[in-house]
Scaffold this motif. Structure first.
Motif, PDB file in Angstrom:
ATOM      1  N   ALA A 147       0.831  -1.209   0.000  1.00 23.58           N
ATOM      2  CA  ALA A 147       0.000   0.000   0.000  1.00 23.58           C
ATOM      3  C   ALA A 147       0.862   1.254   0.000  1.00 23.58           C
ATOM      4  O   ALA A 147       0.555   2.229  -0.710  1.00 23.58           O
ATOM      5  CB  ALA A 147      -0.937  -0.006   1.213  1.00 23.58           C
ATOM      6  N   SER A 148       1.946   1.227   0.752  1.00 24.87           N
ATOM      7  CA  SER A 148       2.818   2.410   0.789  1.00 24.87           C
ATOM      8  C   SER A 148       3.484   2.641  -0.560  1.00 24.87           C
ATOM      9  O   SER A 148       3.631   3.786  -0.998  1.00 24.87           O
ATOM     10  CB  SER A 148       3.848   2.299   1.917  1.00 24.87           C
ATOM     11  OG  SER A 148       4.805   1.312   1.636  1.00 24.87           O
ATOM     12  N   VAL A 149       3.876   1.568  -1.225  1.00 21.58           N
ATOM     13  CA  VAL A 149       4.471   1.705  -2.567  1.00 21.58           C
ATOM     14  C   VAL A 149       3.433   2.253  -3.533  1.00 21.58           C
ATOM     15  O   VAL A 149       3.711   3.163  -4.324  1.00 21.58           O
ATOM     16  CB  VAL A 149       5.047   0.357  -3.064  1.00 21.58           C
ATOM     17  CG1 VAL A 149       5.478   0.447  -4.529  1.00 21.58           C
ATOM     18  CG2 VAL A 149       6.215  -0.078  -2.191  1.00 21.58           C
ATOM     19  N   TRP A 150       2.217   1.736  -3.458  1.00 21.05           N
ATOM     20  CA  TRP A 150       1.137   2.196  -4.348  1.00 21.05           C
ATOM     21  C   TRP A 150       0.845   3.680  -4.112  1.00 21.05           C
ATOM     22  O   TRP A 150       0.755   4.449  -5.073  1.00 21.05           O
ATOM     23  CB  TRP A 150      -0.116   1.342  -4.113  1.00 21.05           C
ATOM     24  CG  TRP A 150      -1.241   1.711  -5.030  1.00 21.05           C
ATOM     25  CD1 TRP A 150      -1.416   1.298  -6.317  1.00 21.05           C
ATOM     26  CD2 TRP A 150      -2.340   2.565  -4.731  1.00 21.05           C
ATOM     27  NE1 TRP A 150      -2.566   1.845  -6.846  1.00 21.05           N
ATOM     28  CE2 TRP A 150      -3.149   2.625  -5.883  1.00 21.05           C
ATOM     29  CE3 TRP A 150      -2.721   3.278  -3.610  1.00 21.05           C
ATOM     30  CZ2 TRP A 150      -4.311   3.388  -5.939  1.00 21.05           C
ATOM     31  CZ3 TRP A 150      -3.884   4.032  -3.661  1.00 21.05           C
ATOM     32  CH2 TRP A 150      -4.668   4.083  -4.816  1.00 21.05           C
ATOM     33  N   VAL A 151       0.723   4.085  -2.856  1.00 22.24           N
ATOM     34  CA  VAL A 151       0.439   5.489  -2.535  1.00 22.24           C
ATOM     35  C   VAL A 151       1.596   6.375  -2.993  1.00 22.24           C
ATOM     36  O   VAL A 151       1.381   7.468  -3.526  1.00 22.24           O
ATOM     37  CB  VAL A 151       0.158   5.676  -1.026  1.00 22.24           C
ATOM     38  CG1 VAL A 151       0.107   7.140  -0.644  1.00 22.24           C
ATOM     39  CG2 VAL A 151      -1.139   4.975  -0.637  1.00 22.24           C
ATOM     40  N   ALA A 152       2.824   5.907  -2.803  1.00 25.89           N
ATOM     41  CA  ALA A 152       3.997   6.705  -3.181  1.00 25.89           C
ATOM     42  C   ALA A 152       4.005   7.041  -4.666  1.00 25.89           C
ATOM     43  O   ALA A 152       4.509   8.098  -5.058  1.00 25.89           O
ATOM     44  CB  ALA A 152       5.277   5.971  -2.798  1.00 25.89           C
ATOM     45  N   THR A 153       3.440   6.162  -5.486  1.00 21.50           N
ATOM     46  CA  THR A 153       3.425   6.414  -6.929  1.00 21.50           C
ATOM     47  C   THR A 153       2.335   7.420  -7.312  1.00 21.50           C
ATOM     48  O   THR A 153       2.294   7.863  -8.451  1.00 21.50           O
ATOM     49  CB  THR A 153       3.206   5.109  -7.730  1.00 21.50           C
ATOM     50  OG1 THR A 153       1.938   4.560  -7.385  1.00 21.50           O
ATOM     51  CG2 THR A 153       4.332   4.120  -7.458  1.00 21.50           C
ATOM     52  N   ARG A 154       1.489   7.767  -6.365  1.00 20.36           N
ATOM     53  CA  ARG A 154       0.377   8.659  -6.665  1.00 20.36           C
ATOM     54  C   ARG A 154       0.436   9.988  -5.908  1.00 20.36           C
ATOM     55  O   ARG A 154      -0.390  10.852  -6.113  1.00 20.36           O
ATOM     56  CB  ARG A 154      -0.945   7.957  -6.362  1.00 20.36           C
ATOM     57  CG  ARG A 154      -1.274   6.964  -7.458  1.00 20.36           C
ATOM     58  CD  ARG A 154      -1.999   5.744  -6.957  1.00 20.36           C
ATOM     59  NE  ARG A 154      -2.313   4.821  -8.036  1.00 20.36           N
ATOM     60  CZ  ARG A 154      -1.460   3.936  -8.528  1.00 20.36           C
ATOM     61  NH1 ARG A 154      -0.254   3.862  -8.087  1.00 20.36           N
ATOM     62  NH2 ARG A 154      -1.813   3.119  -9.492  1.00 20.36           N
ATOM     63  N   VAL A 155       1.424  10.145  -5.043  1.00 22.36           N
ATOM     64  CA  VAL A 155       1.558  11.371  -4.249  1.00 22.36           C
ATOM     65  C   VAL A 155       2.507  12.328  -4.964  1.00 22.36           C
ATOM     66  O   VAL A 155       3.577  11.928  -5.399  1.00 22.36           O
ATOM     67  CB  VAL A 155       2.101  11.052  -2.828  1.00 22.36           C
ATOM     68  CG1 VAL A 155       2.512  12.308  -2.092  1.00 22.36           C
ATOM     69  CG2 VAL A 155       1.079  10.273  -2.039  1.00 22.36           C
ATOM     70  N   GLU A 156       2.083  13.548  -5.077  1.00 20.38           N
ATOM     71  CA  GLU A 156       2.915  14.597  -5.673  1.00 20.38           C
ATOM     72  C   GLU A 156       3.098  15.677  -4.615  1.00 20.38           C
ATOM     73  O   GLU A 156       2.200  16.473  -4.367  1.00 20.38           O
ATOM     74  CB  GLU A 156       2.216  15.166  -6.916  1.00 20.38           C
ATOM     75  CG  GLU A 156       3.096  15.996  -7.808  1.00 20.38           C
ATOM     76  CD  GLU A 156       4.100  15.159  -8.583  1.00 20.38           C
ATOM     77  OE1 GLU A 156       5.218  15.666  -8.785  1.00 20.38           O
ATOM     78  OE2 GLU A 156       3.778  14.035  -8.963  1.00 20.38           O
ATOM     79  N   ALA A 157       4.254  15.670  -3.952  1.00 18.98           N
ATOM     80  CA  ALA A 157       4.515  16.619  -2.867  1.00 18.98           C
ATOM     81  C   ALA A 157       5.304  17.814  -3.381  1.00 18.98           C
ATOM     82  O   ALA A 157       6.198  17.668  -4.219  1.00 18.98           O
ATOM     83  CB  ALA A 157       5.286  15.933  -1.754  1.00 18.98           C
ATOM     84  N   GLY A 158       4.979  18.974  -2.836  1.00 19.65           N
ATOM     85  CA  GLY A 158       5.719  20.186  -3.171  1.00 19.65           C
ATOM     86  C   GLY A 158       7.061  20.205  -2.454  1.00 19.65           C
ATOM     87  O   GLY A 158       7.334  19.367  -1.584  1.00 19.65           O
TER      88      GLY A 158
END
Length: 179
Positions: free
Chosen positions: A28-39
């Motif tokens: 889940a963390s890998v999946w979320v990491a591919t979808r998060v765009e942080a400033g």
């Protein structure tokens, strides 16, 4: 091979659900990491948390392993090492969790070969941690005299896997920071 409880050991049937849970959280963390765009501001804060969590988690692991070396050198009993290490498990898990959560924000690229290796090492660290804690409980129940050669070999393998995982992930993190 019995799935039940041998004298003083944690039943294996209780370990696989923890392994599955660790894997699902990791995935889940890998999946979320591919979808998060942080400033940039959030990335900087996440990097600070990531490094602080590294100090907490890996520092605790190094401390536990150092005490294990003292036992191997005859400077501590196994019971002393286990008693010393017991409260440090929470710090190891807290550091690992902090690294995973902050790592999600750092936006790793799973398409990159080194990142895939690092992600695999993080999974190895976590699953090894589940088994290391079970081994710790088993050794505490059996005491110094009940620690069989097989259990001590498992303890050594666990320590080596832990060190390889932590240092490997740190090395890859360092290499990625240079590019």
């Amino acid at each position: 091979m019995s799935l039940g409880r041998s004298r003083g050991s944690v039943p294996r049937r209780l370990l696989w659900p923890a392994d599955v849970l660790v894997f699902l959280v990791w995935a889940a963390s890998v999946w979320v990491a591919t979808r998060v765009e942080a400033g940039p501001g959030l990335r900087t804060a996440a990097l600070f948390v990531h490094l602080g969590a590294l100090v907490l988690g890996m520092g605790s692991v190094l401390t536990i392993d150092y005490y294990g070396l003292l036992w191997l050198c005859g400077k501590r009993t196994l019971s002393q090492v286990l008693d010393f290490a017991a409260p440090l498990h929470l710090l190891v898990w807290t550091g690992l969790a902090g690294m995973v959560l902050s790592g999600v924000v750092l936006g790793p690229d799973p398409a990159a070969a080194l990142i895939r290796v690092k992600l695999a090492l993080v999974l190895l660290i976590a699953i090894n941690g589940v088994h290391a804690q079970a081994l710790h409980r088993t050794l505490q129940e059996q005491g110094d005299e009940g620690a069989t050669r097989r259990l001590l070999v498992r303890l050594g393998i666990s320590a080596v896997l832990s060190q390889l995982g932590w240092w490997g992930a740190v090395g890859i993190g360092f290499l990625n920071s240079q590019s």
